[in-house]
Structure formats: structure tokens, C-alpha cells
Write a protein that holds these residues in place. Structure first.
Motif, PDB file in Angstrom:
ATOM      1  N   ARG A 144      -2.739  -0.669  15.237  1.00 18.34           N
ATOM      2  CA  ARG A 144      -2.081  -0.862  13.945  1.00 18.34           C
ATOM      3  C   ARG A 144      -2.726  -1.978  13.124  1.00 18.34           C
ATOM      4  N   LYS A 148      -3.998  -0.641   6.911  1.00 15.70           N
ATOM      5  CA  LYS A 148      -2.608  -0.739   6.477  1.00 15.70           C
ATOM      6  C   LYS A 148      -1.817   0.556   6.622  1.00 15.70           C
ATOM      7  N   ALA A 149      -2.480   1.718   6.597  1.00 12.09           N
ATOM      8  CA  ALA A 149      -1.736   2.961   6.848  1.00 12.09           C
ATOM      9  C   ALA A 149      -1.427   3.083   8.345  1.00 12.09           C
ATOM     10  N   ALA A 151      -0.808   0.694  10.220  1.00 10.67           N
ATOM     11  CA  ALA A 151       0.256  -0.268  10.510  1.00 10.67           C
ATOM     12  C   ALA A 151       1.626   0.380  10.454  1.00 10.67           C
ATOM     13  N   LYS A 152       1.701   1.553   9.816  1.00 12.27           N
ATOM     14  CA  LYS A 152       2.982   2.236   9.646  1.00 12.27           C
ATOM     15  C   LYS A 152       3.174   3.344  10.666  1.00 12.27           C
ATOM     16  N   PRO A 167       3.882  10.527   6.611  1.00 13.90           N
ATOM     17  CA  PRO A 167       4.352   9.145   6.751  1.00 13.90           C
ATOM     18  C   PRO A 167       5.779   8.941   6.260  1.00 13.90           C
ATOM     19  N   THR A 284     -12.221  -8.134   8.392  1.00  9.21           N
ATOM     20  CA  THR A 284     -11.669  -7.168   9.340  1.00  9.21           C
ATOM     21  C   THR A 284     -12.796  -6.270   9.837  1.00  9.21           C
ATOM     22  N   GLY A 287     -13.395  -3.363   7.423  1.00 16.71           N
ATOM     23  CA  GLY A 287     -13.946  -3.869   6.176  1.00 16.71           C
ATOM     24  C   GLY A 287     -15.417  -4.225   6.317  1.00 16.71           C
ATOM     25  N   ALA A 288     -15.774  -4.731   7.496  1.00 22.05           N
ATOM     26  CA  ALA A 288     -17.145  -5.177   7.706  1.00 22.05           C
ATOM     27  C   ALA A 288     -18.092  -4.030   8.012  1.00 22.05           C
ATOM     28  N   SER A 296     -11.121   4.367  -1.274  1.00 23.35           N
ATOM     29  CA  SER A 296     -10.015   4.003  -2.154  1.00 23.35           C
ATOM     30  C   SER A 296      -9.016   3.173  -1.374  1.00 23.35           C
ATOM     31  N   GLU A 297      -7.985   2.680  -2.091  1.00 28.32           N
ATOM     32  CA  GLU A 297      -6.950   1.871  -1.462  1.00 28.32           C
ATOM     33  C   GLU A 297      -6.223   2.636  -0.358  1.00 28.32           C
ATOM     34  N   ALA A 298      -6.178   3.942  -0.457  1.00 27.35           N
ATOM     35  CA  ALA A 298      -5.402   4.742   0.495  1.00 27.35           C
ATOM     36  C   ALA A 298      -6.289   5.743   1.242  1.00 27.35           C
ATOM     37  N   GLU A 301      -4.929   6.626   4.739  1.00 27.55           N
ATOM     38  CA  GLU A 301      -3.692   7.405   4.653  1.00 27.55           C
ATOM     39  C   GLU A 301      -4.015   8.853   4.294  1.00 27.55           C
ATOM     40  N   ASP A 302      -4.907   9.049   3.319  1.00 33.50           N
ATOM     41  CA  ASP A 302      -5.247  10.405   2.884  1.00 33.50           C
ATOM     42  C   ASP A 302      -5.902  11.192   4.010  1.00 33.50           C
TER      43      ASP A 302
ATOM     44  N   LEU B  32      -7.550 -11.726   6.429  1.00 32.62           N
ATOM     45  CA  LEU B  32      -8.981 -11.918   6.337  1.00 32.62           C
ATOM     46  C   LEU B  32      -9.453 -11.687   4.899  1.00 32.62           C
ATOM     47  N   ASP B  34     -11.582  -9.874   3.291  1.00 33.28           N
ATOM     48  CA  ASP B  34     -11.706  -8.572   2.629  1.00 33.28           C
ATOM     49  C   ASP B  34     -10.333  -7.987   2.296  1.00 33.28           C
ATOM     50  N   GLY B  59       1.711  -0.625   2.794  1.00 28.14           N
ATOM     51  CA  GLY B  59       0.444   0.066   3.013  1.00 28.14           C
ATOM     52  C   GLY B  59       0.382   1.487   2.499  1.00 28.14           C
ATOM     53  N   LEU B  60       1.541   2.117   2.313  1.00 25.89           N
ATOM     54  CA  LEU B  60       1.515   3.517   1.913  1.00 25.89           C
ATOM     55  C   LEU B  60       1.413   3.639   0.397  1.00 25.89           C
ATOM     56  N   ARG B  61       0.788   4.709  -0.023  1.00 26.63           N
ATOM     57  CA  ARG B  61       0.589   4.950  -1.445  1.00 26.63           C
ATOM     58  C   ARG B  61       1.918   4.879  -2.214  1.00 26.63           C
ATOM     59  N   VAL B  72       8.825   0.943   8.453  1.00 28.85           N
ATOM     60  CA  VAL B  72       8.497  -0.235   9.231  1.00 28.85           C
ATOM     61  C   VAL B  72       6.975  -0.385   9.294  1.00 28.85           C
ATOM     62  N   ALA B  73       6.489  -1.566   8.945  1.00 34.33           N
ATOM     63  CA  ALA B  73       5.062  -1.849   9.095  1.00 34.33           C
ATOM     64  C   ALA B  73       4.912  -2.892  10.194  1.00 34.33           C
ATOM     65  N   TYR B  74       3.953  -2.713  11.052  1.00 40.48           N
ATOM     66  CA  TYR B  74       3.740  -3.677  12.120  1.00 40.48           C
ATOM     67  C   TYR B  74       2.568  -4.571  11.775  1.00 40.48           C
ATOM     68  N   ARG B  75       2.776  -5.859  11.921  1.00 41.09           N
ATOM     69  CA  ARG B  75       1.750  -6.846  11.620  1.00 41.09           C
ATOM     70  C   ARG B  75       1.552  -7.744  12.823  1.00 41.09           C
ATOM     71  N   TYR B  76       0.374  -8.338  12.907  1.00 37.02           N
ATOM     72  CA  TYR B  76       0.022  -9.140  14.065  1.00 37.02           C
ATOM     73  C   TYR B  76      -0.547 -10.454  13.592  1.00 37.02           C
TER      74      TYR B  76
END
Lengths: 309, 435
Positions: A144, A148-149, A151-152, A167, A284, A287-288, A296-298, A301-302, B32, B34, B59-61, B72-76
């Protein structure tokens, strides 16, 4: 930050688990639940660090018996040779059954076409879904903290017959009671490393002395700079006009399709170096090193909605 | 030695919860560059002056479009002393089920209250959910303290209200502190703008809170997950006749030589070995994943439970339970479901809907049916026995799911007994927490 004083092995007598021990116990519990409740699980194994750690946990979960499911590799055809060799040696050493789904086969008979940019990560989804076909549970090494997608996403991620992730309509996941019930045609993606971070994976690799493909450690490689990453020059990545081929001291933080996985400059030659490097990094791993996530931002997810892991 | 703390955040809409989480991640240097670049880029595109830290977790569109948290989003994140798994739960009333989900695994719930708005109905709901699910610790962060000019009286009044609600709801450990998620006051570093508050910052508090129940204060419970019996497939010839019961210790401690009882059969035997792939252990404790070897070749399979002989639970086919109804279908008496408890799944029928929990008064009011996000009391009849215990004393063996037998949907989170009522009775205290 310490690296080697936290063994994931037998716990001390304090009745308290270290963070790595907690994560290991949780992952082993998940692996055993799936084997108990599904008929035909399979584990996605690419030779990348997350799948190697996941396989290591599977070996521990079912010791002294063998790993009770086959492993599946979706082969884009753009492989790092040392990773393929590592895959085959691991399969041999553990006596595993390996299934390979080849993107090349789909390109050869016209079911898929090459993308304009020549990368193949996106093309994996169809061969993956076909190969999953007869399996009702598929272990993936997704975490996760990667994106960020992700993570959900649940530890048990229900997918329809097209492998799609919805989702907005995920099952609540309570306590450690995982609900794996599904209808014919549906399957469940299972992520035992959901709660691990990149640093946890590396600290676990150190504590358990897990072998990884050599490209995870610093080495000299011919690369070109493209999209802000170092791409290895090879049969599938030739320098474009104006790009300068140079030899750099690099290592890989993720392993994927050679045409879109970048290397990072690094002097980390062993696992302790890598742990120090990851603990101090300001970027991340995706990212690297991943061009495909920058669309794109999503972007993730897509792709997940289309059946990607 | 770094330990793991699981926390869940809750709050009403616009209490600034995502901002607080973003602030915790940012100030503990877990964001981080980025990720931050992406947040700054999107914030700029939207014409915002500062980076909107909420974008780190939404995080979702659809969430980014609507500016709310849906799932629920999980973060660390980690400090030198501890690693944290954070379940960021949405604030909307219609997403209460996500708060239930987040709270089910949490050691701590961090609840946000807007200093300007006071204690809302939604805050009481979240406190009740924390109590119902027996979350060991609750931290109430009185947010936007900068918008009331760091006024001590406002904070004290709210803090007193929270304290009274906590007593009402039987919450044992509730702490409050003033914060500004937006400006960072008392989130990671102690603020100079709240001189009247001399307690720790939120992060300091989270670093100090006891992480888990001390297993030695609990009774031993071990649901069998799988029987390990490799026979001819053993990787080593010495293990041809190996037979052990694999699982995760749900509570308590077990040592080699301990007498145990297999349930529901009631057969007694002795633990002769505790195995892991790393070698044998002398004892195992919750939540370790191990394999137990037993002295006798008794009939024992997945779904059975090994328990300490003293005070062993009694198998039952009738359960009175509190459930959080998570489905948009209506629950009526007579509904047939599957009940999943530890590693056992049985058919069940909802005999009766006893009542619905009124979260304002924390009392059960009569009801004939339950709808989405309702908490209620039900009476269940099971097709075969489960070894269930009161949730208020046994979080793992007192919990269950109700599942739709047709499509497999998770319908409800269940807790055996009446945890909320029982929590308010003095003398019935859950296990002790050790630092």
C-alpha cells in the motif's frame, strides 16, 4: 536506524513482537488462510524483491511441507537476463511449478499490438487475466505504500471476470477475518505484503539473508537519460537522437519491463548499504523508477480498474 | 527495538482529518519529495496558495474531485521509536462503516473535533464505535485551535464534554489535546502558542501509548488454520510423519508441556512442540504465527480451537450479539447468512432483531429491522456450534462477520454479547495493557 538487530525469527521472551515480526506473522496468517479457503491459488513471481520476499514467507508458512501452489510469471519479453536466471534458479531450488504467460505470444498472433512508445508494462493485463483463468486466488506482492490508489486497496481484493477493481464498492475488511467468497468467474487478488513499506522489505531481506537478483545492488551499466531516469541500453532500449550513452554506477529499486524501469545512481553494493540508502531517500520507488506511473495523477487507479495488479 | 502501532483516524466532514494526517506524514518526514511535488502541482492547478496536504491521502479520482475521503486509506510512517500503520477513515455519516473497519484493527483511534463546532453527533458516534469495538486508547485532537485564538476556555469546555461522553460510553483511556493541523501546532512539535497546555504533542503521545495487550494477562486461544502434514512431499525425509496444527495465536501464551483442550470436541491433550520455519520455540504468544504439535492424535481440523484448560470457552449454537450493519440491504428477522468466526464458517439465521443502538444515549431502542450503518442487537441461531466468547473480554474470539451466502458480500461486523453495555459496568474490565 538499526538493521541487523531485528531478526524476524523466533521472538524474544518479552511477549512483544518487533515490527518486522508483526508483519511476518500477519503475512503468514494471510498465506495460510488463502490455502485453506481457496481451491487453486497461484503466486505471481517475477524475481522482483517483493515477490521474492512473498515467496520466502510462503516457504516459511508451510514448512516442512512444500509451497502448496504454483508460481506465475507474466513475461513481457523485455527482461533483465539476470532476473530471468534468478527466477529459474529459485524455482529449481524450491521445486516449484512455474507457469509463464508471454506477452510475445499475444503480439505474434495479433491479439495484442505493440504500443507506440515500445513499452510493454501495460500489455501485461490481458495475458495475466488469461493465465489467471483457472485460479481463484492470486497472490501479488503489491504494497500500500507504493502508490496512492494501492493505499486504498484491501488485502483481499475481489475482481470480476474482467479482473476489474471497483474502488467505490470494496468489501469492508474487519479484524483479521478475511472474506474470500466469490461467484464463479470472479477471483480474489491477495496482497500479503499490504502493510509493508519498501524499507520493511529491505530490512527483512537483511534479517532473513534473502538472496535477490544482482541488479538490486550497485553495478556499472550503460545507460541513457530519458524522462528524468537512467534507462539501461539493451536490445529493447536504444539511444534516441540526441541521447548520450554513458556508463554509470547504478542499481534498480524496482524490477519491471526493461523499457520503462529506470535505474538509480547508487554506491550501495550490499544489503546494509541499501537499507541505509532507502532510509535516507527523498524519492518514492515508483516516482524514481517507473515511467508508467507518471502518465497522470490517477494512472495506477485507471490501470487497476482494467485488471492490472 | 522498534514496535508497531496501528491507529485509525476519525472525524466529521471538514474537521481537517486528511490535513492532520498529511501534517503528521509531512512533519515526520515521511512524505517524499516527488509526492510533495505532485501535491504542490495539483494545488497550484486548483489555484490554492499553499500545498493542500489532504491530497496526500485522498488517492482516488473521485475523492480528489469531490475533496472528500471515501474509503479507508492506509498510510505508513515511522519515527526512531516506532512504526505506524495509519488507517485514514472517512468522516461522512454514510461512511461510518469505514470507521468500523478502521477501528477493528486499531490500537488507538485519533478523533478530530473542530474547536469552533464543539462535540457533534458524529463525534459521539465515533466515540461509541471506538467503545463498541473496544479500541484500547482514544485520542481526541481538538483541531483548528488557531481559529479560536488558542483560547484555553474553549479547549477546556470541549475537553470536559469529551470526558463526560467517554464515561457515558465506558471508554477507559481517552486523552485530549489542542492542535492546529493546518499550522502544525502540537502535531509533531509542542506549540508555543498553547502555553496553558503542558502535555505531549500528538506524535509524542502516539510514540508512548502502549501498543498492545500483554498476552500474559489473557487466556490462550488458538484457532486452527491448516493442518501441516507433508507426508511424501516433505522437503526433508525426517518430516514424512510430521503433523502439526498451524495458526496464529489469537490471545494469550502457550508453552511446551501445557495442557490444552480442543474445541468444540472437548478432547484434552498436551502441546509437545511449537514450530516455526526458524526452529522450535519454548513458548508462543499472540499474535505469533506458529505450528503446534500435540501429544495425542486427536480429531482436529480447520475451524477448531485449542484453548487453555482453565476457563475454556463453551461451544454454542445460539449467539446474542451486537452487529454493525454494513450493507444497504435491510436486515429483517429470518434472514439467512453465513457466519465467519475465527477460522470457522457456519450457516446461521437471524432469529430476532432485538433493537437498535441509539448512539446519543448509548441505549438499545426497540427496532424490527436494521439498515446501513445501524448498530443493533440481534439473536442468531447457528447450524453448528462456534467457540465464541464475549467480545468485551476477547477481541479476536468474540468477533465475527455475517456474509451473504448468494454473492459473498460482507453484511455485518459482529461482536458477541453487548460490549457497549458491558463496558459501562464496573468490574467488567478488558485485559490490562502493559507498556
Amino acid at each position: 536506524m538499526t538493521t541487523t538487530d531485528e531478526h524476524a525469527g523466533p521472538a524474544p521472551r518479552t511477549h512483544r513482537l518487533t515490527q518486522l515480526q508483526s508483519l511476518e506473522s500477519e503475512a503468514i496468517h494471510i498465506l495460510r488462510e488463502v490455502v485453506a479457503e481457496f481451491e487453486r491459488p497461484v503466486l505471481l513471481f517475477s524475481g522482483g524483491k517483493d515477490s521474492v520476499v512473498m515467496l520466502h514467507l510462503a516457504v516459511k508458512a508451510f514448512w516442512p511441507g512444500p509451497v502448496p501452489f504454483p508460481v506465475l510469471h507474466v513475461d513481457t519479453g523485455h527482461n533483465f537476463p539476470e532476473v530471468l536466471a534468478f527466477r529459474d534458479a529459485t524455482v529449481e531450488r524450491l521445486g516449484l511449478r512455474l507457469q509463464v504467460a508471454r506477452v510475445q505470444d499475444y503480439l505474434d498472433d495479433g491479439r495484442l499490438r505493440e504500443r507506440a512508445d515500445g513499452t510493454r508494462n501495460q500489455l501485461q493485463t490481458v495475458p495475466l487475466l488469461d493465465a489467471i483463468g483457472r485460479h481463484d486466488a492470486v497472490f501479488g506482492g503489491g504494497r500500500r505504500d507504493e502508490e496512492k490508489a494501492r493505499a486504498k486497496e484491501r488485502i483481499y481484493s475481489l475482481r470480476d471476470e474482467f479482473g476489474q477493481w471497483d474502488p467505490r464498492n470494496q468489501r469492508p475488511e474487519l479484524w483479521n477475518l478475511y472474506n474470500g467468497r466469490h461467484r464463479p468467474g470472479e477471483h480474489v487478488r491477495v496482497f500479503p505484503l499490504s502493510n509493508w513499506t519498501e524499507l520493511d522489505v529491505w530490512r527483512y531481506v537483511a534479517a532473513e539473508r534473502i538472496a535477490l537478483p544482482s541488479l538490486y545492488y550497485a553495478h556499472d551499466r550503460e545507460v541513457v537519460a530519458r524522462d528524468g531516469m537512467w534507462l539501461a541500453v539493451g536490445p529493447h532500449t536504444q539511444p534516441r537522437e540526441g541521447e548520450q550513452v554513458t556508463t554509470r554506477r547504478v542499481r534498480y529499486r524496482t524490477v519491471g519491463d526493461t523499457s520503462c524501469t529506470g535505474a538509480v545512481e547508487s554506491d550501495a553494493t550490499d544489503v546494509a548499504d541499501v537499507v541505509r540508502e532507502i532510509a535516507a531517500t527523498r524519492l518514492t520507488e515508483r516516482g524514481a523508477t517507473r515511467a508508467d506511473d507518471r502518465a497522470s495523477e490517477a494512472a495506477m487507479e485507471d490501470r487497476k480498474k482494467e485488471g492490472y495488479f | 527495538m522498534s514496535t508497531l502501532l496501528r491507529l485509525a483516524t476519525a472525524g466529521s466532514v471538514d474537521d481537517g482529518k486528511s490535513t492532520l494526517v498529511g501534517r503528521l506524514l509531512y512533519d515526520s518526514k515521511s512524505v517524499l519529495s516527488d509526492q510533495l511535488d505532485a501535491v504542490e502541482r495539483v494545488s497550484r492547478d486548483r489555484g490554492l496558495e499553499h500545498a493542500d496536504l489532504a491530497l496526500l491521502t485522498d488517492g482516488l479520482r473521485a475523492e480528489r474531485e469531490q475533496g472528500i475521503t471515501i474509503d479507508v486509506a492506509y498510510r505508513y510512517f515511522a519515527t526512531a521509536r516506532r512504526s505506524f500503520i495509519l488507517a485514514d477513515c472517512p468522516g461522512h455519516v454514510q461512511y461510518t462503516r469505514n470507521t468500523v473497519t478502521g477501528a477493528s484493527t486499531a490500537d488507538v483511534v485519533v478523533l478530530l473535533v473542530d474547536a469552533r463546532k464543539g462535540l457533534l453527533e458524529q463525534t459521539r458516534r465515533h466515540l461509541a464505535v471506538a467503545s463498541l469495538l473496544r479500541v484500547p486508547h482514544v485520542v481526541v485532537a481538538v483541531n483548528k485551535i488557531d481559529l479560536v485564538d488558542f483560547d484555553e476556555a474553549t479547549y477546556r469546555a470541549l475537553s470536559d464534554q469529551v470526558g463526560a461522553a467517554a464515561v457515558d460510553l465506558g471508554l477507559a483511556d481517552v486523552r485530549t489535546l489542542p492542535v492546529s493541523a493546518l499550522a502544525g501546532d502540537n502535531v509533531v512539535d509542542r506549540s508555543t502558542r498553547t502555553p496553558w497546555y503542558d502535555g505531549p504533542s500528538l506524535l509524542e503521545l502516539l510514540e508512548e501509548i502502549p501498543a498492545a495487550v500483554d498476552p500474559s494477562t489473557e487466556a490462550f486461544r488458538f484457532p486452527v488454520q491448516v493442518v501441516l502434514r507433508p507426508q511424501g512431499a516433505a522437503r526433508d525425509e525426517r518430516h514424512r510423519d510430521y503433523r502439526a496444527y498451524a495458526g496464529q495465536v489469537a490471545s494469550g501464551v502457550v508453552a511446551v508441556g501445557d495442557a490444552v483442550v480442543a474445541l468444540p470436541s472437548g478432547r484434552r491433550t498436551t502441546v509437545v512442540g511449537i514450530d516455526t520455519a526458524d526452529g522450535e520455540l519454548r513458548e508462543a504468544f499472540a499474535p505469533q504465527s506458529v505450528a503446534l504439535r500435540l501429544a495425542d492424535d486427536i480429531d482436529l481440523a480447520r475451524g477448531d480451537l485449542l484453548a487453555a484448560v482453565v476457563d475454556a470457552p463453551v461451544p454454542t449454537q445460539d449467539l446474542r450479539a451486537t452487529i454493525a450493519w454494513l450493507s444497504d440491504r435491510t436486515l429483517l428477522p429470518g434472514t439467512r447468512v453465513l457466519l465467519k468466526h475465527t477460522t470457522r464458517t457456519v450457516q446461521a439465521v437471524v432469529r430476532d432483531v432485538v433493537g437498535r443502538l441509539d448512539l446519543d444515549t448509548a441505549e438499545i431502542v426497540p427496532a424490527e429491522q436494521l439498515g446501513l450503518n445501524d448498530l443493533g442487537q440481534v439473536q442468531l441461531r447457528l447450524a453448528s456450534p462456534v467457540v465464541a466468547e464475549e467480545y468485551v473480554v476477547a477481541r479476536r474470539t468474540g468477533a465475527f462477520l455475517l456474509i451473504d451466502p448468494h454473492d459473498g458480500a460482507t453484511l455485518a461486523a459482529g461482536m458477541v454479547g453487548e460490549p457497549l453495555a458491558e463496558a459501562r459496568c464496573p468490574g467488567r474490565r478488558p485485559a490490562q495493557y502493559a507498556i
